[in-house]
Write a protein that holds these residues in place. Structure first.
Motif, PDB file in Angstrom:
ATOM      1  N   UNK A 139       0.828  -1.209   0.000  1.00 31.25           N
ATOM      2  CA  UNK A 139       0.000   0.000   0.000  1.00 31.25           C
ATOM      3  C   UNK A 139       0.860   1.256   0.000  1.00 31.25           C
ATOM      4  N   UNK A 140       1.876   1.271   0.836  1.00 31.94           N
ATOM      5  CA  UNK A 140       2.755   2.445   0.934  1.00 31.94           C
ATOM      6  C   UNK A 140       3.584   2.592  -0.343  1.00 31.94           C
ATOM      7  N   UNK A 143       1.735   4.051  -3.600  1.00 28.92           N
ATOM      8  CA  UNK A 143       1.590   5.505  -3.689  1.00 28.92           C
ATOM      9  C   UNK A 143       2.940   6.153  -4.009  1.00 28.92           C
ATOM     10  N   UNK A 144       4.016   5.659  -3.396  1.00 25.09           N
ATOM     11  CA  UNK A 144       5.353   6.228  -3.639  1.00 25.09           C
ATOM     12  C   UNK A 144       5.785   6.005  -5.081  1.00 25.09           C
ATOM     13  N   UNK A 145       5.674   4.770  -5.565  1.00 23.58           N
ATOM     14  CA  UNK A 145       6.076   4.459  -6.942  1.00 23.58           C
ATOM     15  C   UNK A 145       5.156   5.173  -7.929  1.00 23.58           C
ATOM     16  N   UNK A 154      -3.902   9.158  -9.460  1.00 16.48           N
ATOM     17  CA  UNK A 154      -4.536   7.888  -9.810  1.00 16.48           C
ATOM     18  C   UNK A 154      -4.365   6.884  -8.672  1.00 16.48           C
ATOM     19  N   UNK A 155      -3.128   6.734  -8.186  1.00  7.12           N
ATOM     20  CA  UNK A 155      -2.869   5.729  -7.158  1.00  7.12           C
ATOM     21  C   UNK A 155      -3.444   6.121  -5.810  1.00  7.12           C
ATOM     22  N   UNK A 156      -3.514   7.408  -5.501  1.00  2.99           N
ATOM     23  CA  UNK A 156      -4.131   7.821  -4.248  1.00  2.99           C
ATOM     24  C   UNK A 156      -5.620   7.481  -4.260  1.00  2.99           C
ATOM     25  N   UNK A 157      -6.290   7.755  -5.369  1.00  8.71           N
ATOM     26  CA  UNK A 157      -7.708   7.396  -5.490  1.00  8.71           C
ATOM     27  C   UNK A 157      -7.883   5.881  -5.464  1.00  8.71           C
ATOM     28  N   UNK A 162      -9.678   1.046  -2.582  1.00  9.83           N
ATOM     29  CA  UNK A 162      -9.392  -0.311  -2.133  1.00  9.83           C
ATOM     30  C   UNK A 162      -9.501  -0.418  -0.609  1.00  9.83           C
ATOM     31  N   UNK A 163      -8.926   0.538   0.105  1.00 14.38           N
ATOM     32  CA  UNK A 163      -8.970   0.480   1.558  1.00 14.38           C
ATOM     33  C   UNK A 163     -10.393   0.701   2.081  1.00 14.38           C
TER      34      UNK A 163
END
Length: 174
Positions: A139-140, A143-145, A154-157, A162-163
């Motif tokens: 998960x971490x 967002x970083x990659x 995109x990945x934050x949304x 998902x969470x």
């Protein structure tokens, strides 16, 4: 080259890095699989050149197959993910690949630091613990990659969605 740029909606030359990385990844995956499949050099004792040729041909065949599958998946996900440009799909796929591989690689040494190794821990304890550990690392890292590949929003949304499905929606309420 212009047709390729138009097809993937590439406006600036630096965006060509994503298709290049994608092709390198497909070829590397094809090579690793071909190397596993043709790992018995005794069957090619007559000709080392034949072994190399077989590995090259199998690498290309696997890479082309993976490319075909990937392009089919792109057709479906382009609509679902609503990306601005088609080249962003490649960046997103590469970010997913890097994140998955890295989180799996990181989980083993972390468990070793905790004193849990494959050799000393029962497999029905070790593997569930490793999978549980991979999840937060993934998960971490996602967002970083994603941020490194210019796809943070995109990945934050994606993460929030998902969470939320896993019951962590209250952490994202404002």
């Amino acid at each position: 080259m212009q047709n390729f740029k138009d097809r993937w909606e590439i406006k600036k030359n630096w965006q060509l890095i994503f298709p290049a990385l994608g092709i390198i990844g497909l070829l590397l995956s094809g090579y690793l699989l071909a190397n596993k499949i043709l790992n018995n050099p005794e069957s090619f004792t007559d000709s080392y050149t034949l072994l190399i040729l077989a590995k090259i041909l199998l690498t290309l065949a696997i890479a082309v197959f993976f490319l075909w599958v990937t392009l089919k998946i792109f057709e479906k996900l382009e609509q679902k993910w609503k990306v601005t440009y088609r080249w962003e799909l490649i960046a997103i796929f590469i970010a997913f690949a890097i994140t998955g591989s890295t989180s799996a690689k990181i989980s083993d040494p972390v468990l070793s630091i905790l004193g849990l190794t494959r050799e000393t821990t029962l497999s029905y304890i070790y593997w569930p613990l490793r999978i549980i550990l991979i999840f937060p690392i993934y998960q971490v890292l996602l967002v970083i990659v994603g941020w490194l590949f210019g796809q943070f929003s995109f990945f934050w949304e994606f993460e929030k969605k998902m969470l939320s499905r896993l019951g962590f929606a209250r952490f994202f309420e404002s």
